[in-house]
Scaffold this motif. Structure first.
Motif, PDB file in Angstrom:
ATOM      1  N   ALA A  51       0.847  -1.191   0.000  1.00  0.00           N
ATOM      2  CA  ALA A  51       0.000   0.000   0.000  1.00  0.00           C
ATOM      3  C   ALA A  51       0.882   1.240   0.000  1.00  0.00           C
ATOM      4  O   ALA A  51       1.989   1.233   0.554  1.00  0.00           O
ATOM      5  CB  ALA A  51      -0.930   0.017   1.202  1.00  0.00           C
ATOM      6  N   ALA A  52       0.401   2.294  -0.614  1.00  0.00           N
ATOM      7  CA  ALA A  52       1.149   3.542  -0.670  1.00  0.00           C
ATOM      8  C   ALA A  52       0.184   4.702  -0.780  1.00  0.00           C
ATOM      9  O   ALA A  52      -0.946   4.553  -1.259  1.00  0.00           O
ATOM     10  CB  ALA A  52       2.122   3.529  -1.851  1.00  0.00           C
ATOM     11  N   ILE A  53       0.647   5.862  -0.335  1.00  0.00           N
ATOM     12  CA  ILE A  53      -0.147   7.079  -0.417  1.00  0.00           C
ATOM     13  C   ILE A  53       0.797   8.247  -0.687  1.00  0.00           C
ATOM     14  O   ILE A  53       1.904   8.303  -0.143  1.00  0.00           O
ATOM     15  CB  ILE A  53      -0.963   7.303   0.876  1.00  0.00           C
ATOM     16  CG1 ILE A  53      -1.883   8.503   0.721  1.00  0.00           C
ATOM     17  CG2 ILE A  53      -0.064   7.427   2.086  1.00  0.00           C
ATOM     18  CD1 ILE A  53      -2.888   8.632   1.835  1.00  0.00           C
ATOM     19  N   GLU A  64      -6.010   9.207  -3.689  1.00  0.00           N
ATOM     20  CA  GLU A  64      -5.244   8.486  -4.698  1.00  0.00           C
ATOM     21  C   GLU A  64      -4.349   7.420  -4.073  1.00  0.00           C
ATOM     22  O   GLU A  64      -3.149   7.378  -4.325  1.00  0.00           O
ATOM     23  CB  GLU A  64      -4.376   9.457  -5.506  1.00  0.00           C
ATOM     24  CG  GLU A  64      -5.137  10.564  -6.213  1.00  0.00           C
ATOM     25  CD  GLU A  64      -4.212  11.547  -6.903  1.00  0.00           C
ATOM     26  OE1 GLU A  64      -2.998  11.248  -7.029  1.00  0.00           O
ATOM     27  OE2 GLU A  64      -4.686  12.619  -7.302  1.00  0.00           O
ATOM     28  N   PRO A  65      -4.901   6.511  -3.262  1.00  0.00           N
ATOM     29  CA  PRO A  65      -4.043   5.485  -2.654  1.00  0.00           C
ATOM     30  C   PRO A  65      -3.719   4.358  -3.639  1.00  0.00           C
ATOM     31  O   PRO A  65      -4.418   4.170  -4.635  1.00  0.00           O
ATOM     32  CB  PRO A  65      -4.894   4.956  -1.499  1.00  0.00           C
ATOM     33  CG  PRO A  65      -6.291   5.087  -2.021  1.00  0.00           C
ATOM     34  CD  PRO A  65      -6.304   6.348  -2.861  1.00  0.00           C
ATOM     35  N   LEU A  66      -2.668   3.637  -3.342  1.00  0.00           N
ATOM     36  CA  LEU A  66      -2.348   2.406  -4.058  1.00  0.00           C
ATOM     37  C   LEU A  66      -2.528   1.258  -3.081  1.00  0.00           C
ATOM     38  O   LEU A  66      -1.994   1.296  -1.968  1.00  0.00           O
ATOM     39  CB  LEU A  66      -0.906   2.431  -4.559  1.00  0.00           C
ATOM     40  CG  LEU A  66      -0.422   1.143  -5.238  1.00  0.00           C
ATOM     41  CD1 LEU A  66      -1.033   1.010  -6.624  1.00  0.00           C
ATOM     42  CD2 LEU A  66       1.102   1.108  -5.316  1.00  0.00           C
ATOM     43  N   LEU A  67      -3.272   0.250  -3.462  1.00  0.00           N
ATOM     44  CA  LEU A  67      -3.450  -0.921  -2.620  1.00  0.00           C
ATOM     45  C   LEU A  67      -3.420  -2.156  -3.508  1.00  0.00           C
ATOM     46  O   LEU A  67      -4.287  -2.339  -4.369  1.00  0.00           O
ATOM     47  CB  LEU A  67      -4.769  -0.856  -1.858  1.00  0.00           C
ATOM     48  CG  LEU A  67      -5.050  -2.001  -0.876  1.00  0.00           C
ATOM     49  CD1 LEU A  67      -3.922  -2.132   0.142  1.00  0.00           C
ATOM     50  CD2 LEU A  67      -6.382  -1.791  -0.172  1.00  0.00           C
ATOM     51  N   ALA A 182      -1.516  -2.739   5.641  1.00  0.00           N
ATOM     52  CA  ALA A 182      -0.520  -1.988   4.880  1.00  0.00           C
ATOM     53  C   ALA A 182      -0.948  -0.549   4.640  1.00  0.00           C
ATOM     54  O   ALA A 182      -0.155   0.386   4.787  1.00  0.00           O
ATOM     55  CB  ALA A 182      -0.236  -2.692   3.556  1.00  0.00           C
ATOM     56  N   LEU A 183      -2.214  -0.335   4.267  1.00  0.00           N
ATOM     57  CA  LEU A 183      -2.663   1.022   3.967  1.00  0.00           C
ATOM     58  C   LEU A 183      -2.670   1.897   5.214  1.00  0.00           C
ATOM     59  O   LEU A 183      -2.207   3.048   5.175  1.00  0.00           O
ATOM     60  CB  LEU A 183      -4.046   0.998   3.328  1.00  0.00           C
ATOM     61  CG  LEU A 183      -4.604   2.374   2.911  1.00  0.00           C
ATOM     62  CD1 LEU A 183      -3.657   3.065   1.938  1.00  0.00           C
ATOM     63  CD2 LEU A 183      -5.990   2.223   2.304  1.00  0.00           C
ATOM     64  N   GLN A 184      -3.190   1.384   6.326  1.00  0.00           N
ATOM     65  CA  GLN A 184      -3.228   2.186   7.546  1.00  0.00           C
ATOM     66  C   GLN A 184      -1.823   2.500   8.052  1.00  0.00           C
ATOM     67  O   GLN A 184      -1.569   3.599   8.553  1.00  0.00           O
ATOM     68  CB  GLN A 184      -4.040   1.471   8.617  1.00  0.00           C
ATOM     69  CG  GLN A 184      -5.522   1.408   8.327  1.00  0.00           C
ATOM     70  CD  GLN A 184      -6.143   2.784   8.127  1.00  0.00           C
ATOM     71  OE1 GLN A 184      -5.809   3.738   8.828  1.00  0.00           O
ATOM     72  NE2 GLN A 184      -7.043   2.892   7.158  1.00  0.00           N
ATOM     73  N   ASP A 185      -0.882   1.566   7.913  1.00  0.00           N
ATOM     74  CA  ASP A 185       0.488   1.843   8.337  1.00  0.00           C
ATOM     75  C   ASP A 185       1.162   2.858   7.418  1.00  0.00           C
ATOM     76  O   ASP A 185       1.971   3.675   7.874  1.00  0.00           O
ATOM     77  CB  ASP A 185       1.298   0.548   8.385  1.00  0.00           C
ATOM     78  CG  ASP A 185       0.973  -0.285   9.621  1.00  0.00           C
ATOM     79  OD1 ASP A 185       0.243   0.216  10.502  1.00  0.00           O
ATOM     80  OD2 ASP A 185       1.434  -1.439   9.698  1.00  0.00           O
ATOM     81  N   ALA A 186       0.844   2.827   6.134  1.00  0.00           N
ATOM     82  CA  ALA A 186       1.373   3.838   5.220  1.00  0.00           C
ATOM     83  C   ALA A 186       0.821   5.218   5.578  1.00  0.00           C
ATOM     84  O   ALA A 186       1.565   6.214   5.590  1.00  0.00           O
ATOM     85  CB  ALA A 186       1.026   3.483   3.778  1.00  0.00           C
ATOM     86  N   ILE A 187      -0.471   5.285   5.877  1.00  0.00           N
ATOM     87  CA  ILE A 187      -1.081   6.558   6.274  1.00  0.00           C
ATOM     88  C   ILE A 187      -0.473   7.053   7.589  1.00  0.00           C
ATOM     89  O   ILE A 187      -0.169   8.243   7.745  1.00  0.00           O
ATOM     90  CB  ILE A 187      -2.610   6.404   6.398  1.00  0.00           C
ATOM     91  CG1 ILE A 187      -3.228   6.191   5.017  1.00  0.00           C
ATOM     92  CG2 ILE A 187      -3.228   7.624   7.072  1.00  0.00           C
ATOM     93  CD1 ILE A 187      -4.712   5.848   5.049  1.00  0.00           C
ATOM     94  N   SER A 188      -0.266   6.140   8.542  1.00  0.00           N
ATOM     95  CA  SER A 188       0.336   6.523   9.817  1.00  0.00           C
ATOM     96  C   SER A 188       1.734   7.094   9.616  1.00  0.00           C
ATOM     97  O   SER A 188       2.094   8.119  10.211  1.00  0.00           O
ATOM     98  CB  SER A 188       0.388   5.316  10.762  1.00  0.00           C
ATOM     99  OG  SER A 188      -0.913   4.885  11.114  1.00  0.00           O
ATOM    100  N   ALA A 189       2.531   6.442   8.777  1.00  0.00           N
ATOM    101  CA  ALA A 189       3.879   6.940   8.500  1.00  0.00           C
ATOM    102  C   ALA A 189       3.822   8.309   7.837  1.00  0.00           C
ATOM    103  O   ALA A 189       4.637   9.197   8.145  1.00  0.00           O
ATOM    104  CB  ALA A 189       4.637   5.954   7.614  1.00  0.00           C
ATOM    105  N   ALA A 190       2.863   8.498   6.943  1.00  0.00           N
ATOM    106  CA  ALA A 190       2.718   9.790   6.272  1.00  0.00           C
ATOM    107  C   ALA A 190       2.339  10.887   7.265  1.00  0.00           C
ATOM    108  O   ALA A 190       2.858  12.012   7.210  1.00  0.00           O
ATOM    109  CB  ALA A 190       1.668   9.691   5.169  1.00  0.00           C
TER     110      ALA A 190
END
Length: 207
Positions: A51-53, A64-67, A182-190
């Protein structure tokens, strides 16, 4: 990737769609990224999901997320399922490895990648891109736990720091979801990155 290697790969892939990956990135955007895998060993782990944002300035582009979910790898077992909760039946519509890598590099381009223990994720992803596409990811890494530690060391050089994502989020008063996909951890890091980059960091008081 050092400038000489970047130049060599840019020349090697000059007539392909991969060429822009090796251009010097701008400072306009970054990408926060996280992976779910079957192992904590980056040399053996197989990808389950990615996942990425995107981050534009101090804004998370949540529209515009990537999952990506991949086909169940051979090493997906009960032990790894306990960690991320993704089962074989959850991956019946997963995509092939090469398709996942192509979608990933199309999304992240040459932007720096942000994450929590991002070197692990990049190492795993680079194994895949090297095997399937011929090159490791050239993207620069930005580790949010290091950003956090350095900010606190400026004020409290001899203090103990809890570098868990939960502790960082709590200290920075961020609305982290508490879910660990994966998505929530990417958002948290962001969120951590944006707060550390553009905001003040409260100094903890110890009694």
């Amino acid at each position: 990737m050092n400038p000489l290697s970047r130049y060599w790969y840019r020349y090697k892939y000059r007539q392909t769609s991969y060429a822009p990956l090796f251009n010097k990135p701008s400072d306009d955007e970054l990408v926060a990224l996280d992976c779910e895998t079957t192992s904590l060993d980056p040399d053996k782990a197989e990808l389950v999901s990615i996942a990425a944002i995107k981050i534009r300035g101090n804004t998370l582009v949540t529209s515009e997320p990537l999952l990506l979910s991949l086909r169940a790898p051979t090493s997906l077992n009960a032990q790894s399922i306990k960690v991320h909760g993704i089962r074989h039946q959850d991956l019946v519509n997963g995509i092939e490895e090469k398709d996942a890598m192509l979608r990933l590099i199309d999304y992240i381009g040459n932007r720096p990648i942000v994450g929590y223990y991002i070197h692990y994720d990049k190492t795993v992803l680079s194994r895949y891109t090297k095997r399937l596409l011929g090159f490791k990811l050239p993207n620069a890494e930005i580790e949010v736990s290091n950003m956090y530690r350095k900010r606190l060391e400026q004020a409290l050089p001899n203090a103990y720091y809890d570098l868990s994502m939960e502790a960082i989020g709590h200290h920075l008063d961020l609305p982290l979801s508490g879910r660990h996909d994966a998505l929530q951890d990417a958002i948290s890091a962001a969120l951590i990155y944006v707060r550390l980059k553009y905001g003040d960091v409260p100094i903890p008081i110890y009694y």
